[in-house]
Design an enzyme around this catalytic site. Structure first.
Site, PDB file in Angstrom:
ATOM      1  N   TRP A 132       2.061   1.684  -8.674  1.00 31.91           N
ATOM      2  CA  TRP A 132       2.315   2.962  -9.345  1.00 31.91           C
ATOM      3  C   TRP A 132       3.786   3.053  -9.777  1.00 31.91           C
ATOM      4  O   TRP A 132       4.106   3.279 -10.944  1.00 31.91           O
ATOM      5  CB  TRP A 132       1.958   4.067  -8.346  1.00 31.91           C
ATOM      6  CG  TRP A 132       2.046   5.470  -8.801  1.00 31.91           C
ATOM      7  CD1 TRP A 132       2.156   5.917 -10.081  1.00 31.91           C
ATOM      8  CD2 TRP A 132       2.002   6.632  -7.954  1.00 31.91           C
ATOM      9  NE1 TRP A 132       2.185   7.283 -10.083  1.00 31.91           N
ATOM     10  CE2 TRP A 132       2.089   7.736  -8.795  1.00 31.91           C
ATOM     11  CE3 TRP A 132       1.897   6.833  -6.572  1.00 31.91           C
ATOM     12  CZ2 TRP A 132       2.074   9.051  -8.293  1.00 31.91           C
ATOM     13  CZ3 TRP A 132       1.871   8.116  -6.084  1.00 31.91           C
ATOM     14  CH2 TRP A 132       1.964   9.219  -6.930  1.00 31.91           C
ATOM     15  N   ARG A 171       5.326   5.469   2.190  1.00 36.46           N
ATOM     16  CA  ARG A 171       4.150   6.331   2.216  1.00 36.46           C
ATOM     17  C   ARG A 171       3.814   6.640   3.666  1.00 36.46           C
ATOM     18  O   ARG A 171       4.058   5.797   4.541  1.00 36.46           O
ATOM     19  CB  ARG A 171       2.979   5.585   1.572  1.00 36.46           C
ATOM     20  CG  ARG A 171       1.684   6.366   1.504  1.00 36.46           C
ATOM     21  CD  ARG A 171       0.594   5.543   0.836  1.00 36.46           C
ATOM     22  NE  ARG A 171      -0.572   6.336   0.531  1.00 36.46           N
ATOM     23  CZ  ARG A 171      -1.680   5.850  -0.040  1.00 36.46           C
ATOM     24  NH1 ARG A 171      -1.729   4.562  -0.372  1.00 36.46           N
ATOM     25  NH2 ARG A 171      -2.706   6.622  -0.278  1.00 36.46           N
ATOM     26  N   SER A 202      -5.442   2.668   3.532  1.00 37.83           N
ATOM     27  CA  SER A 202      -5.452   1.948   2.264  1.00 37.83           C
ATOM     28  C   SER A 202      -5.486   0.433   2.513  1.00 37.83           C
ATOM     29  O   SER A 202      -6.265  -0.303   1.903  1.00 37.83           O
ATOM     30  CB  SER A 202      -4.217   2.327   1.444  1.00 37.83           C
ATOM     31  OG  SER A 202      -4.191   1.639   0.221  1.00 37.83           O
ATOM     32  N   ASP A 261      -5.874   8.138 -12.518  1.00 37.80           N
ATOM     33  CA  ASP A 261      -6.991   7.763 -13.406  1.00 37.80           C
ATOM     34  C   ASP A 261      -6.533   6.883 -14.567  1.00 37.80           C
ATOM     35  O   ASP A 261      -7.201   5.912 -14.920  1.00 37.80           O
ATOM     36  CB  ASP A 261      -7.675   9.016 -13.969  1.00 37.80           C
ATOM     37  CG  ASP A 261      -8.445   9.759 -12.883  1.00 37.80           C
ATOM     38  OD1 ASP A 261      -8.755   9.141 -11.846  1.00 37.80           O
ATOM     39  OD2 ASP A 261      -8.716  10.964 -13.072  1.00 37.80           O
ATOM     40  N   THR A 315       9.038  -6.744  -4.521  1.00 41.13           N
ATOM     41  CA  THR A 315       8.821  -7.566  -3.330  1.00 41.13           C
ATOM     42  C   THR A 315       8.445  -6.715  -2.123  1.00 41.13           C
ATOM     43  O   THR A 315       8.842  -5.549  -2.030  1.00 41.13           O
ATOM     44  CB  THR A 315      10.089  -8.394  -2.995  1.00 41.13           C
ATOM     45  OG1 THR A 315       9.814  -9.200  -1.852  1.00 41.13           O
ATOM     46  CG2 THR A 315      11.298  -7.527  -2.703  1.00 41.13           C
ATOM     47  N   HIS A 316       7.672  -7.331  -1.217  1.00 43.94           N
ATOM     48  CA  HIS A 316       7.364  -6.701   0.065  1.00 43.94           C
ATOM     49  C   HIS A 316       8.174  -7.348   1.195  1.00 43.94           C
ATOM     50  O   HIS A 316       7.901  -7.110   2.361  1.00 43.94           O
ATOM     51  CB  HIS A 316       5.873  -6.865   0.404  1.00 43.94           C
ATOM     52  CG  HIS A 316       4.925  -6.242  -0.564  1.00 43.94           C
ATOM     53  ND1 HIS A 316       5.057  -4.954  -1.015  1.00 43.94           N
ATOM     54  CD2 HIS A 316       3.796  -6.722  -1.160  1.00 43.94           C
ATOM     55  CE1 HIS A 316       4.055  -4.676  -1.850  1.00 43.94           C
ATOM     56  NE2 HIS A 316       3.288  -5.736  -1.963  1.00 43.94           N
ATOM     57  N   LYS A 336       0.796  -1.244   0.000  1.00 39.00           N
ATOM     58  CA  LYS A 336       0.000   0.000   0.000  1.00 39.00           C
ATOM     59  C   LYS A 336       0.820   1.281   0.000  1.00 39.00           C
ATOM     60  O   LYS A 336       0.289   2.370   0.182  1.00 39.00           O
ATOM     61  CB  LYS A 336      -1.015   0.073   1.165  1.00 39.00           C
ATOM     62  CG  LYS A 336      -1.868  -1.135   1.293  1.00 39.00           C
ATOM     63  CD  LYS A 336      -2.678  -1.369   0.049  1.00 39.00           C
ATOM     64  CE  LYS A 336      -2.837  -2.846  -0.174  1.00 39.00           C
ATOM     65  NZ  LYS A 336      -2.876  -3.181  -1.584  1.00 39.00           N
ATOM     66  N   GLY A 364      -6.139   7.042  -4.213  1.00 41.52           N
ATOM     67  CA  GLY A 364      -4.856   7.589  -4.655  1.00 41.52           C
ATOM     68  C   GLY A 364      -4.582   8.994  -4.170  1.00 41.52           C
ATOM     69  O   GLY A 364      -4.058   9.816  -4.916  1.00 41.52           O
ATOM     70  N   THR A 368       3.348   0.691  -4.607  1.00 36.79           N
ATOM     71  CA  THR A 368       4.114  -0.313  -5.351  1.00 36.79           C
ATOM     72  C   THR A 368       3.710  -0.375  -6.826  1.00 36.79           C
ATOM     73  O   THR A 368       4.565  -0.311  -7.717  1.00 36.79           O
ATOM     74  CB  THR A 368       3.865  -1.718  -4.737  1.00 36.79           C
ATOM     75  OG1 THR A 368       3.787  -1.594  -3.327  1.00 36.79           O
ATOM     76  CG2 THR A 368       4.950  -2.683  -5.139  1.00 36.79           C
TER      77      THR A 368
END
Ligand code: PPS
Length: 280
Positions: free
Chosen positions: A49, A117, A125, A219, A94-95, A44, A244, A47
């Site tokens: 984006w 973030r 989120s 968008d 990867t997380h 969240k 977003g 990633t």
């Protein structure tokens, strides 16, 4: 459902279980290449984006989904051959917490783009994401989620945001790590694209950066980007591109919760130098 390995809670992805010991070792021992780019982030943080931006930069094209079709998260890849056989340059995401990354990468071979973030928006989120996913089945109220996950990181995947973030912060000085903030990208995506291009040593004119920024607006991504998480929803519905925005937390946190959060953050994150923007 999620499982515990090495005292950390993990999502039940094929690259992580069963045979966790073997699969974690395979990742740790993986051969890295100088041209590899690893996109690393807590879920969240932005990633998808950043992944689309990197995908366009590395392919020098403005077509959507070139890399997401090839590979999703490293944790999803099983067998590992699908990664080891990828042609160069590889874009991986990867997380996983820092200590689980390939040793060669930790030793400087390959590059890392690390996205962060502000945690208030990130938790909002995450809450909405989990609520929309029947496969996750954690339909808590916001109050319950706030008490459990936002404050205590209880049951949180990948070791939880606080531990994950503190571990990563210690690594941010390495030459092969570029640190990005979601809020900076919202303010100046073109500037951040140029910064990423410079870091991964890919040529990018101001004009191309502006085109990519437009293609990767919220968008446009919502309309064109594959949602690699849709498999978690009944009927494969996409819930990833929600709002977003920076500052949506204000629609969720009560004044009291915000005070509890700030106090807890100060305590748990003591000694860190991270500077998050909570509104734009
Ligand atoms: S995950 O866990 O990797 O699937 O999620 P991740 O991609 O890291 O984060 C999803 C949130 O990122 C928002 N998003 C964007 N924000 C701004 N601009 C663009 N282009 C963009 N693309 C995705 C997405 O909407 C999720 O945040 P929320 O606040 O829930 O809307």
């Amino acid at each position: 459902g999620p499982f515990v390995y090495d005292n950390v809670m993990w999502p039940p992805f094929p690259g992580l279980c069963p045979d966790s010991e073997k699969k974690f070792k395979e990742k740790q021992d993986m051969e890295c290449r100088d041209t590899d780019v690893y996109l690393c982030s807590f879920p969240k943080a932005g990633t998808n984006w950043t992944h689309e931006v990197l995908s366009m930069l590395m392919s020098q094209s403005t077509s959507y989904n070139l890399w997401v079709k090839q590979k999703g998260l490293l944790e999803m890849c099983d067998p590992i051959d699908s990664v080891t056989k990828m042609p160069s340059p590889r874009l991986l995401m990867t997380h996983m917490p820092y200590r689980y990354l390939p040793s060669q990468l930790q030793n400087g071979k390959g590059k890392i783009v690390y996205v962060q973030r502000n945690p208030k928006d990130l938790f909002v989120s995450l809450y909405n994401f989990e609520k929309g996913k029947s496969a996750i089945e954690k339909h808590l109220s916001w109050e319950e989620f706030f008490e459990k996950t936002v404050i205590k990181d209880e049951g949180a995947l990948y070791g939880g945001w606080y531990e994950y973030t503190k571990e990563w912060e210690k690594q941010l000085g390495h030459d092969n790590i570029l640190q990005l903030y979601y809020e900076d990208m919202k303010k100046d995506l073109t500037g951040n694209i140029l910064k990423i291009a410079d870091f991964i040593e890919t040529s990018c004119s101001k004009e191309l950066a502006e085109t990519i920024a437009d293609k990767c607006s919220f968008d446009n991504l919502k309309a064109n980007r594959i949602d690699p998480t849709s498999f978690l929803t009944d009927g494969g519905k996409s819930t990833l591109f929600r709002k977003g925005q920076v500052g949506d937390w204000k629609n969720w946190f009560t004044v009291a919760q915000n005070e509890i959060f700030d106090r807890n953050y100060k305590d748990v994150m003591k000694g860190t130098t991270l500077n998050f923007l909570y509104e734009l």
